[in-house]
Design a protein around this motif. Structure first.
Motif, PDB file in Angstrom:
ATOM      1  N   SER A  98       0.935  -1.226   0.174  1.00  0.00           N
ATOM      2  CA  SER A  98      -0.313  -0.008  -0.032  1.00  0.00           C
ATOM      3  C   SER A  98       0.862   0.831   0.331  1.00  0.00           C
ATOM      4  N   ILE A  99       0.441   2.403  -1.198  1.00  0.00           N
ATOM      5  CA  ILE A  99       1.894   3.151  -1.006  1.00  0.00           C
ATOM      6  C   ILE A  99       0.551   4.333  -1.340  1.00  0.00           C
ATOM      7  N   ASP A 100       0.338   5.704  -0.981  1.00  0.00           N
ATOM      8  CA  ASP A 100      -0.560   6.940  -0.930  1.00  0.00           C
ATOM      9  C   ASP A 100       0.218   7.793  -2.503  1.00  0.00           C
ATOM     10  N   ALA A 101      -0.883   7.634  -3.317  1.00  0.00           N
ATOM     11  CA  ALA A 101      -0.174   8.761  -4.499  1.00  0.00           C
ATOM     12  C   ALA A 101       0.289   9.774  -4.526  1.00  0.00           C
ATOM     13  N   ASP A 102       0.504  10.499  -3.238  1.00  0.00           N
ATOM     14  CA  ASP A 102       1.165  11.798  -2.941  1.00  0.00           C
ATOM     15  C   ASP A 102       2.804  11.515  -3.066  1.00  0.00           C
ATOM     16  N   LEU A 103       3.200  10.033  -3.320  1.00  0.00           N
ATOM     17  CA  LEU A 103       4.887  10.192  -3.640  1.00  0.00           C
ATOM     18  C   LEU A 103       5.781  10.262  -2.400  1.00  0.00           C
ATOM     19  N   GLN A 104       5.308  11.195  -1.784  1.00  0.00           N
ATOM     20  CA  GLN A 104       6.372  11.412  -0.503  1.00  0.00           C
ATOM     21  C   GLN A 104       6.644   9.680   0.289  1.00  0.00           C
ATOM     22  N   ASP A 105       6.352   8.947   0.007  1.00  0.00           N
ATOM     23  CA  ASP A 105       7.021   7.574   0.189  1.00  0.00           C
ATOM     24  C   ASP A 105       7.562   6.696  -0.750  1.00  0.00           C
ATOM     25  N   PRO A 106       8.747   6.499  -1.251  1.00  0.00           N
ATOM     26  CA  PRO A 106       9.443   6.270  -2.192  1.00  0.00           C
ATOM     27  C   PRO A 106       8.794   5.450  -2.892  1.00  0.00           C
TER      28      PRO A 106
END
Length: 318
Positions: A98-106
Motif C-alpha cells: 500500500s502506498i499513497d499517491a502523493d509520493l511522499q513514500d518512495p
C-alpha cells in the motif's frame, strides 16, 4: 480464498486516491518503471475514493497505456482507510504493497521490501520514516506525539514512524479479510496480528504535487479513532477523574463545614459557581468519553459496509 488467477501475480500495489489530478502523472512516471524493473508479474489497484476533479479521466487515460493498471471506483468518498480496505480485499497478488499517491513514500524501495520479505521469510515489511525534515515542525511534533501515545496505549508492538506504506503477504491479507467490516486503523491493527515483520527505512519526501488530503481535523479524528479502537484508557481516565473529583468535593465539604463552624461564612457566590462549573465540566468530559465508545458499539451493531464499489475494471474483463 482468493481468485486462482492471483497465482500468476506476484505483487499488488494498492493506491488510495482522492482528488490527485496533479499527482497522478508523476505517480505513473515513477511507479511504473520501478514495477517493470522488478521482473515480476504485478497489478496496480488505483482505488478512486469518490474524486470530484479530473482524477477519474486521468486514470482512464493511464490505463489505456498501462495494462497492469486496475481501477476500483467507490460510489462515494469513504475515507483513506476504507479505500485502502477496498484495495487490499480485491488485491490478487502473493504480496500487496500500500502506498499513497502523493509520493511522499518512495516507490523505489518497493523492490527492497519484496526482497527482504522473501529473504527473511517475513509477512510484513514496514516503511519507516527516519527523516521527516520535509514536513513542517508542527507535523513532525504531532506525528511524534501520536506514535508516542499509541505505543503506550496500544502496545510497544506499534512501530514508530510507520504509516500506511507497507508490504503484506497473502496470509496477512487473507486474515484482514476475515475481520469485521468496520473502520480499521491499519497502522495499529496490522502490528497487533503478530506476523513476522521487518523494516525498510527511508527519507520522507515532499508531496509530488497538489495539497494534503489529511488536514488537522482529519489528523485529530485519526488520533481519536486510534485511541478508542485500541485502548480503554480514556474510560479509565474518566473513572480516575471522577475519583479525584470526589476527593475534591470532600475537601470542599470539610472546608465549608469548618468555615460554618467558625461563624465566618462568606457569601459564597464565586465559590459556588466555580464548583458547579468544575463538576459540570467533569461530568460532560466523562459522558463524552463514554459516548465515543457507545458510538463505536452502535456502528459495529449496524454492520454497515464502510465502502461500496461502483466499478472494478478487472471484473469488466471477465
Amino acid at each position: 480464498m482468493y481468485d486462482t488467477r492471483s497465482r500468476s501475480i506476484a505483487l499488488s500495489i494498492v493506491v488510495p486516491i482522492f482528488n490527485e489530478e496533479e499527482s497522478l502523472p508523476v505517480l505513473g512516471a515513477r511507479l511504473r518503471p520501478v514495477l517493470d524493473g522488478c521482473g515480476e508479474p504485478y497489478e496496480v489497484l488505483a482505488v478512486d475514493d469518490g474524486s470530484t476533479d479530473k482524477t477519474p479521466d486521468l486514470l482512464e487515460d493511464m490505463r489505456t497505456a498501462w495494462p497492469q493498471l486496475r481501477i476500483v471506483t467507490l460510489r462515494r468518498n469513504s475515507g483513506h482507510q476504507a479505500a485502502l480496505t477496498a484495495g487490499l480485499h480485491r488485491a490478487r497478488g502473493a504480496y500487496a504493497v500500500s502506498i499513497d499517491a502523493d509520493l511522499q513514500d518512495p516507490p523505489e524501495v518497493i523492490p527492497d521490501m519484496l526482497a527482504l520479505a522473501r529473504a527473511d521469510g517475513l509477512d510484513i515489511v514496514y516503511g519507516v520514516r527516519t527523516d521527516r525534515s520535509t514536513d513542517t515542525g508542527f507535523k513532525r511534533r504531532t506525528a511524534a506525539a501520536y506514535y508516542w501515545l499509541m505505543r503506550r496505549l496500544a502496545g510497544s508492538f506499534v512501530p514508530a514512524q510507520a504509516g500506511d506504506f507497507r508490504l503484506l503477504s497473502r496470509p496477512v491479507v487473507e486474515t484482514l479479510k476475515t475481520l469485521p467490516d468496520q473502520r480499521q486503523i491499519y497502522r495499529l491493527l496490522i502490528p497487533s496480528l503478530g506476523f513476522p515483520a521487518g523494516q525498510i527505512t527511508y527519507q520522507r519526501a515532499e508531496r509530488a504535487a497538489g495539497t494534503t488530503k489529511y488536514p488537522l481535523h482529519k489528523m485529530v479524528l485519526l488520533a481519536l479513532d486510534s485511541i478508542t479502537s485500541f485502548s480503554a484508557a480514556p474510560l479509565r481516565l474518566a473513572t480516575a477523574i471522577g475519583a479525584v473529583s470526589i476527593l475534591v468535593c470532600l475537601a470542599f465539604l470539610v472546608w465549608t463545614l469548618t468555615v460554618y463552624a467558625t461563624g465566618s461564612t462568606p457569601p459564597g457566590w464565586t465559590s459556588l459557581i466555580i464548583t458547579f462549573l468544575f463538576f459540570g465540566a467533569v461530568q460532560l468530559f466523562c459522558l463524552g468519553m463514554l459516548g465515543e465508545y457507545v458510538a463505536r458499539i452502535y456502528t459495529a451493531v449496524q454492520a454497515r459496509p464502510t465502502y461500496f464499489v461502483a466499478r472494478d475494471t478487472d471484473e469488466e474483463l471477465q
